[in-house]
Enzyme design. Structure first.
Site, short mmCIF file in Angstrom:
data_model
loop_
_atom_site.label_atom_id
_atom_site.label_comp_id
_atom_site.label_asym_id
_atom_site.label_seq_id
_atom_site.Cartn_x
_atom_site.Cartn_y
_atom_site.Cartn_z
N MET A 58 0.81 -1.21 0.00
CA MET A 58 0.00 0.00 0.00
C MET A 58 0.85 1.27 0.00
O MET A 58 0.46 2.28 -0.59
CB MET A 58 -0.91 0.01 1.23
CG MET A 58 -2.13 -0.85 1.10
SD MET A 58 -3.22 -0.29 -0.21
CE MET A 58 -3.62 1.33 0.37
N GLY A 59 1.98 1.25 0.67
CA GLY A 59 2.76 2.47 0.77
C GLY A 59 4.06 2.27 1.51
O GLY A 59 4.46 1.14 1.80
N VAL A 61 6.54 3.24 4.87
CA VAL A 61 6.44 3.59 6.29
C VAL A 61 7.74 4.28 6.69
O VAL A 61 8.84 3.76 6.45
CB VAL A 61 6.20 2.34 7.16
CG1 VAL A 61 6.14 2.73 8.64
CG2 VAL A 61 4.92 1.64 6.75
N LYS A 76 2.80 6.39 7.58
CA LYS A 76 2.56 5.55 6.41
C LYS A 76 1.99 6.43 5.30
O LYS A 76 0.97 7.10 5.50
CB LYS A 76 1.58 4.42 6.75
CG LYS A 76 1.39 3.40 5.64
CD LYS A 76 0.52 2.25 6.15
CE LYS A 76 0.38 1.15 5.12
NZ LYS A 76 -0.43 0.01 5.63
N ASP A 170 -7.05 -9.88 7.29
CA ASP A 170 -5.73 -10.20 6.75
C ASP A 170 -4.74 -10.51 7.87
O ASP A 170 -3.60 -10.05 7.86
CB ASP A 170 -5.21 -9.03 5.90
CG ASP A 170 -4.03 -9.43 5.01
OD1 ASP A 170 -3.90 -10.64 4.70
OD2 ASP A 170 -3.24 -8.55 4.63
#
Length: 441
Positions: A58-59, A61, A76, A170
């Site tokens: 997702m990205g 950190v 994040k 998840d």
């Protein structure tokens, strides 16, 4: 350019490597991070970005400092290419909304959320521990008591989330971070609610029937694309428990699709057969297999119920460990004061009232076995010379300051016996020994 250290396995990698040759981590992203334009920048709220610490799907950190309070935080930031993807942006916002509603010590804390120009960012507490996958990779299989402690804390975080109608979806070892405590032990933090589903407001970042999650830990109903509830997270906990006990996943195949199909159709293997050398207690095996039931109605119905089963099992195992495996008995004893015959189990002589030795300290020789072959209790203290030497070294360091030593080990390894032997040696050497402990009553 100097070598780059992989943040996952700490292997020294060449700057030209795109992936770590040991664990496969995308080390190329770290190399790029050395020239990251965000490092040194300040986000709204006074968060100064200092270092890239991780890269995910997702990205990125970052480690940052909140100048106003002087505290370290994690920031994040969503990957720029994903900003145009509505589902990715919705997933990022869902993580912020879900995590911000949680107020449990075992859930990662969200501090702030916002947009800086075109960038979405999420500010969280900075975790200095290792994720569970890395702990097992570096330290090997964990003792049963530590496994239970970790799982109980994970379930405590889930219990609050489920009461708030938040389903993680998840759960896996990579999303469970263990922070070491000063007093010893682990403090668990459940992270990454990026796939969370907030049921009460109908927030769902996936279309109906779309499978979302990690195949290795996916409940059967999740693999089918059916509606899911809290029990789907508990199934994932069952997979993690199985993996911690055996060192293997319950279902392994060449492709993710095959793994999902195995979760749908095949019964989980018996952990004792997967790892016979681990000597896994049957009560723990039963709990694991119940959590892995295909039918959600046959699993634990709440995280609290699952945790209570684990805690009760640990108490049961401790009780068994504290009970002597073999109790030596004799039909009768002789009073050492007056010589009268005293029935086994009687603590005082019926004739003179003197205290007699208990049955656990006496053994009647077997027929044909010489008395010299009988063991003398307590058994001699041997094989712990290195431990005693270390304690003696701590003892000699005592001068004008206080020196401390901490003994850490699993239940039954002999910590108390070692300590008492050390104190006896110190006393025999002329030291003045003061011993304190819990009230025996």
């Amino acid at each position: 350019m100097s070598d780059v250290v992989c943040p996952h396995c700490e292997n020294a990698c060449e700057p030209t490597h795109k992936f770590c040759p040991v664990c496969g981590f995308p080390i190329g992203e770290i190399v790029k991070g050395n020239e990251d334009p965000l490092i040194g920048s300040t986000l709204p709220g006074g968060y100064v970005i200092q270092e890239l610490v991780g890269v995910g799907g997702m990205g990125r950190v970052y480690r940052a400092e909140q100048k106003a309070l002087g505290r370290t935080v994690a920031v994040k930031i969503i990957h720029p290419p994903l900003l145009g993807d509505e589902s990715a942006s919705a997933r990022f916002i869902t993580e912020a909304r879900a995590a911000s509603r949680l107020n449990h010590p075992n859930s990662v804390g969200v501090i702030d959320f916002g947009r800086n120009g075109g960038q979405l960012y999420l500010v969280m507490e900075f975790l200095r521990g290792r994720d569970l996958a890395r702990v097992v990779y570096e330290d090997g299989l964990l003792p049963i008591s530590r496994i239970v402690d970790v799982m109980v804390q994970v379930l405590a975080a889930l219990d609050e989330a489920h009461h708030l109608d938040i389903i993680h979806r998840d759960l896996k070892p990579e999303n469970v971070v263990l922070e070491p405590m000063r007093s010893g032990g682990d403090f668990v933090k459940v992270v990454d609610f990026g796939l969370a589903k907030i049921r009460d407001v109908g927030t769902n970042i996936t279309s109906p029937g779309l499978v979302c999650g990690t195949p290795d830990y996916m409940a059967p109903e999740q693999g089918r694309g059916d509606p899911i509830d809290a029990r789907s997270d508990l199934y994932a906990c069952g997979v993690i428990l199985f993996q911690l006990l055996t060192g293997r996943l319950p279902f392994e195949a060449e492709s993710p699709t095959q793994v999902v199909l195995m979760h749908l159709s095949q019964p989980p293997p018996d952990p004792s057969r997967v790892a016979p050398d681990r000597d896994i207690p049957q009560i723990i095996i039963d709990i694991t297999l119940k959590a892995l039931a295909k039918n959600a109605n046959e699993r634990y119905q709440s995280a609290d119920e699952f945790a209570n089963a684990l805690k009760a099992a640990l108490v049961n195992l401790a009780d068994r460990a504290s009970s002597p495996a073999h109790v030596w008995t004799a039909e009768s004893l002789s009073c050492t004061s007056c010589g009268a015959t005293v029935p086994a189990g009687q603590k005082f002589c019926g004739d003179c009232g003197a205290r007699v030795r208990t049955a656990s300290t006496v053994r009647t020789p077997a027929v044909g076995q010489p008395a010299a072959a009988q063991p003398t209790l307590p058994l001699p203290f041997t094989g712990r010379e290195d431990d005693i030497d270390w304690l003696d070294l701590c003892r000699f360091e005592v001068g004008s300051w206080v020196a401390t030593a901490r003994l850490v080990g699993d239940h039954g390894v002999g910590k108390t016996r070692l300590l008492r032997q050390f104190l006896k040696n110190a006393h025999d050497s002329g030291d003045y020994v003061v011993e304190s402990g819990p009230d025996p009553w």
